[in-house]
Scaffold this motif. Structure first.
Motif, PDB file in Angstrom:
ATOM      1  N   GLU B  50       0.926  -1.048   0.093  1.00  0.00           N
ATOM      2  CA  GLU B  50       0.016   0.029   0.000  1.00  0.00           C
ATOM      3  C   GLU B  50       0.875   1.094   0.037  1.00  0.00           C
ATOM      4  N   GLU B  51       2.136   1.094  -0.053  1.00  0.00           N
ATOM      5  CA  GLU B  51       2.946   2.099  -0.021  1.00  0.00           C
ATOM      6  C   GLU B  51       3.036   2.996   1.212  1.00  0.00           C
ATOM      7  N   THR B  52       2.555   2.468   2.362  1.00  0.00           N
ATOM      8  CA  THR B  52       2.587   2.961   3.665  1.00  0.00           C
ATOM      9  C   THR B  52       3.681   2.478   4.469  1.00  0.00           C
ATOM     10  N   PHE B  53       4.536   1.792   3.987  1.00  0.00           N
ATOM     11  CA  PHE B  53       5.339   0.940   4.859  1.00  0.00           C
ATOM     12  C   PHE B  53       6.761   1.925   5.374  1.00  0.00           C
ATOM     13  N   THR B  54       6.837   1.890   6.706  1.00  0.00           N
ATOM     14  CA  THR B  54       8.165   2.571   7.079  1.00  0.00           C
ATOM     15  C   THR B  54       8.768   1.774   8.194  1.00  0.00           C
ATOM     16  N   ASP B  55      10.107   1.508   7.895  1.00  0.00           N
ATOM     17  CA  ASP B  55      10.779   0.308   8.714  1.00  0.00           C
ATOM     18  C   ASP B  55      10.673   0.613  10.231  1.00  0.00           C
ATOM     19  N   ARG B  56      10.544   1.934  10.735  1.00  0.00           N
ATOM     20  CA  ARG B  56      10.600   2.302  11.969  1.00  0.00           C
ATOM     21  C   ARG B  56       9.121   1.892  12.354  1.00  0.00           C
ATOM     22  N   ALA B  57       8.024   2.330  11.959  1.00  0.00           N
ATOM     23  CA  ALA B  57       6.873   1.723  12.339  1.00  0.00           C
ATOM     24  C   ALA B  57       6.779   0.065  12.340  1.00  0.00           C
ATOM     25  N   PHE B  58       7.323  -0.403  11.426  1.00  0.00           N
ATOM     26  CA  PHE B  58       7.378  -1.834  11.401  1.00  0.00           C
ATOM     27  C   PHE B  58       7.928  -2.518  12.371  1.00  0.00           C
ATOM     28  N   VAL B  59       9.154  -2.127  12.794  1.00  0.00           N
ATOM     29  CA  VAL B  59      10.186  -2.603  14.058  1.00  0.00           C
ATOM     30  C   VAL B  59       9.361  -2.109  15.167  1.00  0.00           C
ATOM     31  N   PHE B  60       8.726  -1.060  15.502  1.00  0.00           N
ATOM     32  CA  PHE B  60       8.329  -0.647  16.722  1.00  0.00           C
ATOM     33  C   PHE B  60       6.910  -1.417  16.822  1.00  0.00           C
ATOM     34  N   GLY B  61       6.262  -1.929  15.747  1.00  0.00           N
ATOM     35  CA  GLY B  61       4.934  -2.469  15.978  1.00  0.00           C
ATOM     36  C   GLY B  61       5.207  -3.946  16.206  1.00  0.00           C
ATOM     37  N   PHE B  62       6.421  -4.490  15.255  1.00  0.00           N
ATOM     38  CA  PHE B  62       6.829  -5.945  15.607  1.00  0.00           C
ATOM     39  C   PHE B  62       7.107  -6.063  17.400  1.00  0.00           C
ATOM     40  N   ILE B  63       7.928  -5.297  17.806  1.00  0.00           N
ATOM     41  CA  ILE B  63       8.480  -5.270  19.202  1.00  0.00           C
ATOM     42  C   ILE B  63       7.137  -5.158  20.062  1.00  0.00           C
ATOM     43  N   THR B  64       6.404  -4.023  20.006  1.00  0.00           N
ATOM     44  CA  THR B  64       5.225  -3.678  20.772  1.00  0.00           C
ATOM     45  C   THR B  64       4.094  -4.931  20.751  1.00  0.00           C
ATOM     46  N   ASN B  65       3.841  -5.325  19.420  1.00  0.00           N
ATOM     47  CA  ASN B  65       2.885  -6.438  19.323  1.00  0.00           C
ATOM     48  C   ASN B  65       3.276  -7.770  20.079  1.00  0.00           C
ATOM     49  N   THR B  66       4.628  -8.104  19.990  1.00  0.00           N
ATOM     50  CA  THR B  66       5.150  -9.384  20.718  1.00  0.00           C
ATOM     51  C   THR B  66       5.094  -9.231  22.206  1.00  0.00           C
ATOM     52  N   LEU B  67       5.447  -8.155  22.731  1.00  0.00           N
ATOM     53  CA  LEU B  67       5.586  -7.696  24.141  1.00  0.00           C
ATOM     54  C   LEU B  67       4.212  -7.643  24.659  1.00  0.00           C
ATOM     55  N   MET B  68       3.326  -6.933  23.866  1.00  0.00           N
ATOM     56  CA  MET B  68       2.002  -6.718  24.367  1.00  0.00           C
ATOM     57  C   MET B  68       1.319  -8.177  24.437  1.00  0.00           C
ATOM     58  N   ALA B  69       1.445  -9.037  23.579  1.00  0.00           N
ATOM     59  CA  ALA B  69       0.882 -10.446  23.425  1.00  0.00           C
ATOM     60  C   ALA B  69       1.334 -11.217  24.823  1.00  0.00           C
ATOM     61  N   GLY B  70       2.820 -11.191  25.057  1.00  0.00           N
ATOM     62  CA  GLY B  70       3.371 -11.753  26.220  1.00  0.00           C
ATOM     63  C   GLY B  70       2.547 -11.189  27.488  1.00  0.00           C
ATOM     64  N   PHE B  71       2.386  -9.733  27.629  1.00  0.00           N
ATOM     65  CA  PHE B  71       1.842  -9.178  28.484  1.00  0.00           C
ATOM     66  C   PHE B  71       0.452  -9.669  29.010  1.00  0.00           C
ATOM     67  N   ILE B  72      -0.263  -9.652  27.701  1.00  0.00           N
ATOM     68  CA  ILE B  72      -1.808  -9.926  27.975  1.00  0.00           C
ATOM     69  C   ILE B  72      -1.879 -11.520  28.721  1.00  0.00           C
ATOM     70  N   VAL B  73      -1.025 -12.432  28.120  1.00  0.00           N
ATOM     71  CA  VAL B  73      -0.793 -13.897  28.638  1.00  0.00           C
ATOM     72  C   VAL B  73      -0.375 -13.619  30.202  1.00  0.00           C
ATOM     73  N   PHE B  74       0.453 -12.761  30.434  1.00  0.00           N
ATOM     74  CA  PHE B  74       0.768 -12.737  31.723  1.00  0.00           C
ATOM     75  C   PHE B  74      -0.184 -12.290  32.778  1.00  0.00           C
ATOM     76  N   ILE B  75      -0.904 -11.458  32.217  1.00  0.00           N
ATOM     77  CA  ILE B  75      -2.039 -10.595  33.118  1.00  0.00           C
ATOM     78  C   ILE B  75      -3.216 -11.878  33.412  1.00  0.00           C
ATOM     79  N   GLY B  76      -3.399 -12.443  32.168  1.00  0.00           N
ATOM     80  CA  GLY B  76      -4.297 -13.910  32.495  1.00  0.00           C
ATOM     81  C   GLY B  76      -3.820 -14.737  33.255  1.00  0.00           C
TER      82      GLY B  76
END
Lengths: 260, 114
Positions: B50-76
């Motif tokens: 879609e031509e909206t890719f920025t590497d910064r957003a990708f890396v940031f999204g990658f890390i936060t998604n992964t961490l957030m997922a782990g956090f949700i499991v932890f909270i559960g």
């Protein structure tokens, strides 16, 4: 066209459609950058690398967890429990069988030990009687002095006979052990026994009930009285709690054999 | 696109070579993290198309998604709702399929199949 979609399937799908349409537009008008952008490519490649790596790690972890109890379903756990119960019962049975065998073996060992002990006692008694072992025990020491050399071998035969009658278990003359085959010889004031010759001073040691032994010799008209009637002969009898009688060598039998 | 498949294969090979296994207690965490990473990658593909890719957003999204997922499991885990990880699984699953659909439709249109 977008209006009915919005009504039917909600905003998200419309948004998606919007995005894709926009992308389509872009790809038509702009020179396609696509995967030729280095940053983009590098990021996505690293991302996919990570995904692949994590996938394998997860796969492995899952493999190990299905082997542990945590990962098993209830039905599997029930089957495992049943199997373990059956195995437990059979192992218990085996333990009981083995314990019974141990008891049997112990009993057999005990009875064998008793037989062995009995045999050992018997053997010791026989060795004592045969004179193969030095003997220690209560008894008497008879000291005879014959300065005039008047005693004959027969006197010693009589003495030994009296002691045996009195219950002597082991007898020695001047530290020469007497056994069933010992005999006295000599003459002219000498007495020989078991190949050794003595004269004048004799010391006879006998193991047995000391008072019985002494009594056997000191009876009125007994051997002590008889011997002391000979000129110069003195007889002294001493009771002792601990008399030692030495051993003699094992006899070598030439003619006789035990009848089985 | 072929490069991405090759990268995935290389990642799998690396994993096989290094002989690493996730410990049983961490399985849920790692599983959700894998889903999050997969979601990030596919949305990256989508945004690149879609031509909206920025590497910064990708890396940031990658890390936060992964961490957030782990956090949700932890909270559960902590609050006794062990099934909370299902929320993350469903969310990421839906996103993965949405993005996949978009990517597919863009590619089809580009090649004139649709």
């Amino acid at each position: 066209m977008p209006q009915p979609q919005k009504d039917d399937q909600g905003g998200r799908l419309l948004h998606l459609r919007d995005g894709s349409m926009r992308a389509l537009h872009a790809s038509e008008h702009v020179v396609e950058r696509g995967f030729h952008d280095v940053h983009l490519l590098a990021s996505l490649v690293i991302g996919m690398l990570l995904v692949g790596f994590l996938l394998v790690a997860q796969w492995r972890g899952n493999d190990t967890v299905t082997q542990t109890l945590e990962g098993q379903s209830d039905q599997d756990l029930a089957i495992i429990i049943q199997e373990l119960t059956v195995e437990n019962v059979s192992l218990r049975d085996e333990v009981m069988r083995v314990q019974a065998r141990i008891l049997d073996a112990e009993r057999a060992t005990v009875s064998r030990t008793e037989v062995l002990n009995e045999a050992t006692r018997e053997l010791n008694a026989l060795r004592l009687i045969a004179g193969l072992e030095a003997a220690l025990g209560p008894g008497i020491i008879v000291s005879i002095s014959d300065p005039d050399r008047v005693l004959l071998p027969q006197d010693f035969v009589a003495l030994v006979h009296e002691l045996r009658t009195g219950g002597a278990e082991a007898i020695a003359v001047n530290d020469v052990r007497l056994d069933a085959r010992s005999g006295f010889g000599g003459g002219n004031g000498r007495v020989s026994v078991e190949g050794q010759t003595f004269s004048q001073n004799y010391e006879i040691t006998a193991i047995g009930a000391s008072s019985d032994l002494e009594q056997a010799l000191t009876l009125p008209g007994g051997l002590k009285t008889t011997l002391t009637t000979f000129p110069g002969v003195t007889v002294e009898i001493e009771q002792s709690d601990s008399v030692t009688v030495p051993a003699k060598e094992a006899p070598v039998l030439v003619y006789g054999e035990a009848v089985q | 696109m072929l490069v991405l498949v090759l990268a995935l294969a290389l990642g799998v090979t690396l994993g096989l070579l290094t002989d690493i296994g996730v410990p049983p207690s961490m399985l849920t965490y790692a599983g959700v993290a894998v889903l999050a990473a997969l979601d990030s990658c596919i949305s990256g593909v989508r945004s690149s198309l879609e031509e909206t890719f920025t590497d910064r957003a990708f890396v940031f999204g990658f890390i936060t998604n992964t961490l957030m997922a782990g956090f949700i499991v932890f909270i559960g885990d902590r609050i006794g709702v062990k099934e909370l990880y299902l929320a993350a699984v469903v969310a990421f699953g839906v996103r993965v399929f949405d993005n996949l659909g978009v990517v597919r439709s863009i590619m089809f249109r580009r090649r004139g199949w649709e």
